[in-house]
Scaffold this motif. Structure first.
Motif, PDB file in Angstrom:
ATOM      1  N   HIS A   1      45.168  31.906  41.561  1.00  0.00           N
ATOM      2  CA  HIS A   1      44.547  32.387  40.321  1.00  0.00           C
ATOM      3  C   HIS A   1      44.725  31.328  39.240  1.00  0.00           C
TER       4      HIS A   1
ATOM      5  N   TYR B   1      45.906  37.315  53.441  1.00  0.00           N
ATOM      6  CA  TYR B   1      44.928  36.223  53.442  1.00  0.00           C
ATOM      7  C   TYR B   1      44.580  35.901  51.995  1.00  0.00           C
TER       8      TYR B   1
ATOM      9  N   ASP C   1      49.816  30.855  44.894  1.00  0.00           N
ATOM     10  CA  ASP C   1      48.919  31.512  43.936  1.00  0.00           C
ATOM     11  C   ASP C   1      47.714  30.645  43.591  1.00  0.00           C
TER      12      ASP C   1
HETATM   13  C1  B12 Z   1      39.989  37.044  38.833  1.00  0.00           C
HETATM   14  C2  B12 Z   1      40.936  37.518  39.912  1.00  0.00           C
HETATM   15  C3  B12 Z   1      40.873  36.881  41.150  1.00  0.00           C
HETATM   16  C4  B12 Z   1      39.977  35.681  41.416  1.00  0.00           C
HETATM   17  C5  B12 Z   1      40.680  34.432  40.895  1.00  0.00           C
HETATM   18  C6  B12 Z   1      39.724  33.384  40.395  1.00  0.00           C
HETATM   19  C7  B12 Z   1      40.440  32.250  39.797  1.00  0.00           C
HETATM   20  N1  B12 Z   1      39.839  31.103  39.910  1.00  0.00           N
HETATM   21  O1  B12 Z   1      41.502  32.365  39.220  1.00  0.00           O
HETATM   22  C8  B12 Z   1      39.898  35.725  42.969  1.00  0.00           C
HETATM   23  C9  B12 Z   1      38.730  36.610  43.343  1.00  0.00           C
HETATM   24  C10 B12 Z   1      39.779  34.394  43.676  1.00  0.00           C
HETATM   25  C11 B12 Z   1      41.189  36.467  43.312  1.00  0.00           C
HETATM   26  C12 B12 Z   1      41.836  36.341  44.522  1.00  0.00           C
HETATM   27  C13 B12 Z   1      42.924  37.126  44.888  1.00  0.00           C
HETATM   28  N2  B12 Z   1      43.472  38.121  44.177  1.00  0.00           N
HETATM   29 CO1  B12 Z   1      43.050  38.442  42.356  1.00  0.00          CO
HETATM   30  N3  B12 Z   1      42.695  39.007  40.621  1.00  0.00           N
HETATM   31  C14 B12 Z   1      41.869  38.586  39.681  1.00  0.00           C
HETATM   32  C15 B12 Z   1      41.971  39.477  38.436  1.00  0.00           C
HETATM   33  C16 B12 Z   1      40.812  40.452  38.443  1.00  0.00           C
HETATM   34  C17 B12 Z   1      42.017  38.795  37.086  1.00  0.00           C
HETATM   35  C18 B12 Z   1      43.008  37.656  36.955  1.00  0.00           C
HETATM   36  C19 B12 Z   1      42.655  36.824  35.748  1.00  0.00           C
HETATM   37  O2  B12 Z   1      42.067  35.762  35.865  1.00  0.00           O
HETATM   38  N4  B12 Z   1      42.920  37.356  34.543  1.00  0.00           N
HETATM   39  C20 B12 Z   1      42.503  36.748  33.295  1.00  0.00           C
HETATM   40  C21 B12 Z   1      43.455  35.652  32.864  1.00  0.00           C
HETATM   41  C22 B12 Z   1      42.919  34.978  31.620  1.00  0.00           C
HETATM   42  O3  B12 Z   1      44.682  36.267  32.589  1.00  0.00           O
HETATM   43  P1  B12 Z   1      46.090  35.646  33.012  1.00  0.00           P
HETATM   44  O4  B12 Z   1      45.960  34.820  34.230  1.00  0.00           O
HETATM   45  O5  B12 Z   1      47.084  36.727  32.993  1.00  0.00           O
HETATM   46  O6  B12 Z   1      46.433  34.619  31.866  1.00  0.00           O
HETATM   47  C23 B12 Z   1      46.711  34.939  30.540  1.00  0.00           C
HETATM   48  C24 B12 Z   1      48.191  35.163  30.248  1.00  0.00           C
HETATM   49  O7  B12 Z   1      48.880  35.784  31.323  1.00  0.00           O
HETATM   50  C25 B12 Z   1      48.724  33.841  29.869  1.00  0.00           C
HETATM   51  N5  B12 Z   1      49.256  32.955  30.896  1.00  0.00           N
HETATM   52  C26 B12 Z   1      48.772  32.659  32.122  1.00  0.00           C
HETATM   53  N6  B12 Z   1      49.475  31.738  32.724  1.00  0.00           N
HETATM   54  C27 B12 Z   1      50.472  31.382  31.899  1.00  0.00           C
HETATM   55  C28 B12 Z   1      51.495  30.459  32.016  1.00  0.00           C
HETATM   56  C29 B12 Z   1      52.415  30.309  30.972  1.00  0.00           C
HETATM   57  C30 B12 Z   1      53.490  29.310  31.112  1.00  0.00           C
HETATM   58  C31 B12 Z   1      52.300  31.108  29.819  1.00  0.00           C
HETATM   59  C32 B12 Z   1      53.321  30.994  28.759  1.00  0.00           C
HETATM   60  C33 B12 Z   1      51.260  32.027  29.689  1.00  0.00           C
HETATM   61  C34 B12 Z   1      50.351  32.165  30.709  1.00  0.00           C
HETATM   62  O8  B12 Z   1      47.624  33.197  29.267  1.00  0.00           O
HETATM   63  C35 B12 Z   1      46.380  33.684  29.768  1.00  0.00           C
HETATM   64  C36 B12 Z   1      45.381  33.879  28.659  1.00  0.00           C
HETATM   65  O9  B12 Z   1      45.896  34.316  27.470  1.00  0.00           O
HETATM   66  C37 B12 Z   1      43.358  40.186  38.697  1.00  0.00           C
HETATM   67  C38 B12 Z   1      43.528  41.532  38.076  1.00  0.00           C
HETATM   68  C39 B12 Z   1      44.290  41.407  36.792  1.00  0.00           C
HETATM   69  N7  B12 Z   1      43.854  42.108  35.837  1.00  0.00           N
HETATM   70  O10 B12 Z   1      45.206  40.647  36.652  1.00  0.00           O
HETATM   71  C40 B12 Z   1      43.433  40.220  40.227  1.00  0.00           C
HETATM   72  C41 B12 Z   1      44.793  40.260  40.939  1.00  0.00           C
HETATM   73  C42 B12 Z   1      45.770  39.344  40.248  1.00  0.00           C
HETATM   74  N8  B12 Z   1      44.481  39.730  42.275  1.00  0.00           N
HETATM   75  C43 B12 Z   1      45.111  40.335  43.206  1.00  0.00           C
HETATM   76  C44 B12 Z   1      45.014  39.984  44.577  1.00  0.00           C
HETATM   77  C45 B12 Z   1      45.757  40.862  45.561  1.00  0.00           C
HETATM   78  C46 B12 Z   1      44.269  38.876  44.988  1.00  0.00           C
HETATM   79  C47 B12 Z   1      44.177  38.351  46.432  1.00  0.00           C
HETATM   80  C48 B12 Z   1      45.477  38.310  47.183  1.00  0.00           C
HETATM   81  C49 B12 Z   1      43.132  39.170  47.161  1.00  0.00           C
HETATM   82  C50 B12 Z   1      42.913  38.661  48.558  1.00  0.00           C
HETATM   83  N9  B12 Z   1      43.545  39.316  49.503  1.00  0.00           N
HETATM   84  O11 B12 Z   1      42.198  37.716  48.735  1.00  0.00           O
HETATM   85  C51 B12 Z   1      43.614  36.939  46.193  1.00  0.00           C
HETATM   86  C52 B12 Z   1      44.786  35.984  46.002  1.00  0.00           C
HETATM   87  C53 B12 Z   1      44.535  34.589  46.295  1.00  0.00           C
HETATM   88  C54 B12 Z   1      45.816  33.868  45.929  1.00  0.00           C
HETATM   89  N10 B12 Z   1      46.685  33.594  46.866  1.00  0.00           N
HETATM   90  O12 B12 Z   1      46.047  33.560  44.788  1.00  0.00           O
HETATM   91  C55 B12 Z   1      45.998  41.455  42.694  1.00  0.00           C
HETATM   92  C56 B12 Z   1      47.491  41.153  42.737  1.00  0.00           C
HETATM   93  C57 B12 Z   1      48.303  42.345  43.257  1.00  0.00           C
HETATM   94  C58 B12 Z   1      49.739  42.026  43.371  1.00  0.00           C
HETATM   95  N11 B12 Z   1      50.371  42.649  44.328  1.00  0.00           N
HETATM   96  O13 B12 Z   1      50.301  41.259  42.643  1.00  0.00           O
HETATM   97  C59 B12 Z   1      45.397  41.681  41.279  1.00  0.00           C
HETATM   98  C60 B12 Z   1      46.413  42.172  40.241  1.00  0.00           C
HETATM   99  C61 B12 Z   1      44.296  42.703  41.475  1.00  0.00           C
HETATM  100  C62 B12 Z   1      44.781  44.109  41.787  1.00  0.00           C
HETATM  101  N12 B12 Z   1      44.519  45.031  40.914  1.00  0.00           N
HETATM  102  O14 B12 Z   1      45.363  44.410  42.788  1.00  0.00           O
HETATM  103  N13 B12 Z   1      41.599  37.212  42.270  1.00  0.00           N
END
Ligand code: B12
Lengths: 211, 413
Positions: free
Chosen positions: A101, B105, A99
């Motif tokens: 992200h 990928y 991962d």
């Molecule tokens: C931004 C994003 C990207 C960016 C990431 C940039 C980066 N530097 O992180 C980029 C464009 C690079 C990307 C790439 C990919 N992505 Co993307 N991405 C997203 C997106 C739009 C938002 C994620 C995000 O940052 N959310 C905002 C943050 C702040 O939220 P969060 O991480 O959940 O964190 C919050 C809480 O969860 C919590 N939290 C987080 N971590 C932890 C840990 C602990 C211990 C605790 C207690 C709390 C906690 O605190 C945070 C803030 O309060 C999501 C869609 C979505 N809505 O989730 C898709 C998503 C996650 N991605 C997806 C995919 C498929 C990919 C790719 C595989 C696409 C590809 N083929 O290249 C690649 C994966 C690369 C990899 N191996 O990781 C899919 C996953 C689908 C699935 N089957 O699970 C999603 C869901 C999009 C979709 N609708 O399909 N992605």
């Protein structure tokens, strides 16, 4: 307004240069490093965290506030080192194997540091072994792993089992999170703690460190 | 038994009826699949990226068991031929960088445009892309940094043409020709598969073209997520100018690229406008105006925008109503579907949102209940399409079956 409350206010607005200057001034005025850290920087970050949790501010505001905090810390670090502060806890934080992200993970780090918890950032795509070995080596009491993909969530289970295999389950708490992760999933894989957002996670981490 | 042609027409009509916010003969089902079809169909991603026919065969097997109302061709199986010949730096892929051959990928986010480069990008976008962005994005195109056309006029000796004798430039041009050929080969094969879907499988193609919010084009491929979010503070005016510039050619290119395609759907992948990524004011200022303009322009060209709204848009639903009624379809991930129906019902078609986590880790009974509840909530009055919340990678096939069966049975009018 005192310089520390001004510092806190500037930090909340993400004004890195102002924060830097204020830390400098506070130090030359003879304020203690610990006081500057807690009442200037951390208090500001704490307010940002609370507002983020309440949806009053969003990711950009957290990022610029963290940038300001880091700018202040740069100046404060030498003074802090000699003040020998005990961190309130120590956490290894990273995204699980496969991962990349890291935005959520970085927010977790920001919030942890905002609570005075020392963080070892192991970055992205981290294997269970690296999580656990780093935690053992650094004497961390928390491993916090983040996953955003259904395909990588399963790797959290391996972190839990590696902690057990190495016989450190009584010393290390495994926290899990990331958008698709739920309390139910946390329970299924036998992890210790779940939170839906980074601010709550940091409160949890603090509570876990005190006990 | 109906003919393949009749099935194809019925599926397309079903979706178009839903898009027009009418009640179709039954609730259409269009889950968004990523790695699943290939892994399910007896292949793996690494081989499908290496060899088109491998992926195509897996897709055929998948389509034997599952017939969605719109479907993918193997477009997400980017061919390693062109990734290799271009030396693309954005991706890591199975078979080369990733051990697990069933994984997708991975897109690597970097600052392919630096913070201080807004002025040059705005002043001369093509030059910036050629000299800086392309070499950073493609390891084998380094020679582009040395090319310039501007001083070929007037000075007589056509100075900048001499660069074409530079070995690095020659290598680059050769790599570009090879990459072009690799891509063209692939496009021809995709075209063949699209015809096969229409003529033999009776499944309409899910996309005529792809589109992105202009803010995301800069955020995903140029600045990176954290950087662009901070640029809203640090480079406000420049960011807005670059968004305007990109919107203009994005509209022209999308409409031109979709001409002559068998279906009208343009998929917009939205990334950084989600609830937690920006405030309402930021959304209204940086994200929405260009996107709205882009959606309306594409709809006005007779195409059907499908807006793939990642993350949660609970605070943005009212904005979506600014798109004229019946013109676009909105697909949701973490947005509350009942709320979406309340706001957009009777106005625009909505799609969603069986969670990928449930499809992967849950039980078929849960999926059945979830789908029934979705149909009860969203289908009345029309304008609903059954979909997964996120892209489906590693779901349990029993759960996918449950999703299809429930929609078919319970979603009949
Ligand atoms: C931004 C994003 C990207 C960016 C990431 C940039 C980066 N530097 O992180 C980029 C464009 C690079 C990307 C790439 C990919 N992505 Co993307 N991405 C997203 C997106 C739009 C938002 C994620 C995000 O940052 N959310 C905002 C943050 C702040 O939220 P969060 O991480 O959940 O964190 C919050 C809480 O969860 C919590 N939290 C987080 N971590 C932890 C840990 C602990 C211990 C605790 C207690 C709390 C906690 O605190 C945070 C803030 O309060 C999501 C869609 C979505 N809505 O989730 C898709 C998503 C996650 N991605 C997806 C995919 C498929 C990919 C790719 C595989 C696409 C590809 N083929 O290249 C690649 C994966 C690369 C990899 N191996 O990781 C899919 C996953 C689908 C699935 N089957 O699970 C999603 C869901 C999009 C979709 N609708 O399909 N992605």
């Amino acid at each position: 307004m005192s310089i520390l409350s001004e510092m806190s206010a500037s930090l909340q607005k993400g004004k890195a240069n102002d924060v830097k200057e204020m830390v400098q001034t506070a130090l030359s005025d003879g304020l203690g490093a610990k006081e500057i850290l807690e009442e200037g920087l951390l208090s500001g970050m704490g307010i940002v965290g609370a507002k983020f949790k309440n949806n009053e501010v969003f990711v950009p505001e957290v990022l610029i506030a963290a940038r300001a905090m880091n700018a202040g810390m740069e100046i404060l670090k030498p003074a802090l080192a000699s003040a020998d502060l005990e961190p309130k806890g120590k956490a290894v934080v990273g995204t699980v194997k496969g991962d990349l992200h890291d935005i959520g993970k970085n927010l977790v780090i920001i919030m942890f540091e905002g609570k005075g918890i020392e963080v070892i950032d192991v970055g992205t795509d981290v294997s269970p072994e690296v999580f656990v070995e780093t935690a053992i080596k650094e004497g961390a009491n928390i491993i916090a792993c983040s996953a955003l993909l259904t395909t990588t969530m399963a790797a959290m289970k391996e972190v839990v089992s590696t902690v057990q295999e190495k016989g450190v389950a009584d010393k290390i708490t495994v926290m899990v999170g990331g958008a698709p992760v739920t309390q139910a999933f946390c329970d299924t894989i036998g992890a210790d703690y779940y939170a839906a957002d980074a601010a709550t996670a940091s409160e949890g981490a603090l509570a876990l460190s005190k006990s | 038994m109906s003919t393949i042609k009749q099935q194809y027409d019925a599926r397309l009509k079903r979706v178009m009826d839903a898009a027009a916010v009418k009640e179709p003969d039954q609730v259409p089902i269009v889950p968004v699949f990523q790695a699943f079809p290939v892994n399910y169909g007896g292949g793996n991603i690494a081989d499908a990226m290496k060899d088109f026919d491998h992926g195509a065969k897996a897709y055929d097997n998948f389509y034997k068991d599952f017939q969605p109302d719109l479907g993918w061709d193997p477009i997400l199986m980017f061919p390693t031929s062109y990734l290799e010949s271009s030396g693309i730096t954005w991706f890591r892929w199975p078979g080369k960088h990733l051990e697990d051959h069933t994984q997708m990928y991975q897109f690597i986010e970097e600052e392919y445009m630096k913070e201080d480069e807004y002025p040059e990008a705005i002043k001369d976008f093509t030059k910036f892309m050629m000299n800086k962005w392309m070499p950073r994005s493609f390891a084998n195109f380094q020679g582009l940094a040395k090319l310039d056309f501007r001083n070929n006029m007037w000075f007589g000796h056509m100075g900048s043409l001499a660069a074409y004798s530079d070995p690095e430039v020659i290598q680059t041009l050769e790599a570009m020709v090879e990459t072009g050929k690799n891509l063209m080969d692939w496009f021809i094969k995709l075209g063949g598969y699209q015809a096969h879907m229409q003529n033999d499988l009776g499944i309409p193609l899910l996309y005529a073209g792809f589109a992105y919010a202009p803010f995301d084009m800069i955020g995903d491929s140029m600045r990176g997520t954290p950087s662009i979010l901070m640029d809203m503070y640090d480079h406000e005016e420049e960011l807005l100018q670059l968004i305007d510039l990109i919107t203009e050619f994005a509209i022209t290119d999308t409409i031109a690229g979709c001409s002559g395609k068998s279906t009208p759907f343009v998929w917009y992948w939205l990334h950084k406008g989600i609830d937690s990524f920006m405030s309402d004011e930021q959304f209204a200022k940086f994200y929405w105006p260009s996107l709205k303009k882009y959606i309306i322009a594409v709809a006005d060209a007779g195409l059907t925008p499908v807006i793939y709204v990642e993350g949660a848009y609970n605070t943005r639903l009212e904005y979506l109503k600014e798109i004229p009624p019946g013109k676009a379809i909105f697909s949701f991930e973490y947005t509350d579907m009942a709320e979406a129906k309340k706001v957009l019902g009777g106005h625009s078609c909505i799609m969603g949102d069986v969670p990928a986590v449930m499809l992967t880790y849950g039980k078929p009974e849960e999926v059945v209940d979830y789908c029934k509840n979705l149909i009860d909530t969203c289908a009345p009055g029309g304008g609903f399409i059954m979909d997964s919340g996120t892209m489906i990678d590693d779901a349990n096939p029993r759960n996918i079956e449950a999703m299809f069966e429930t929609t078919l049975k319970y979603g009949k009018r």
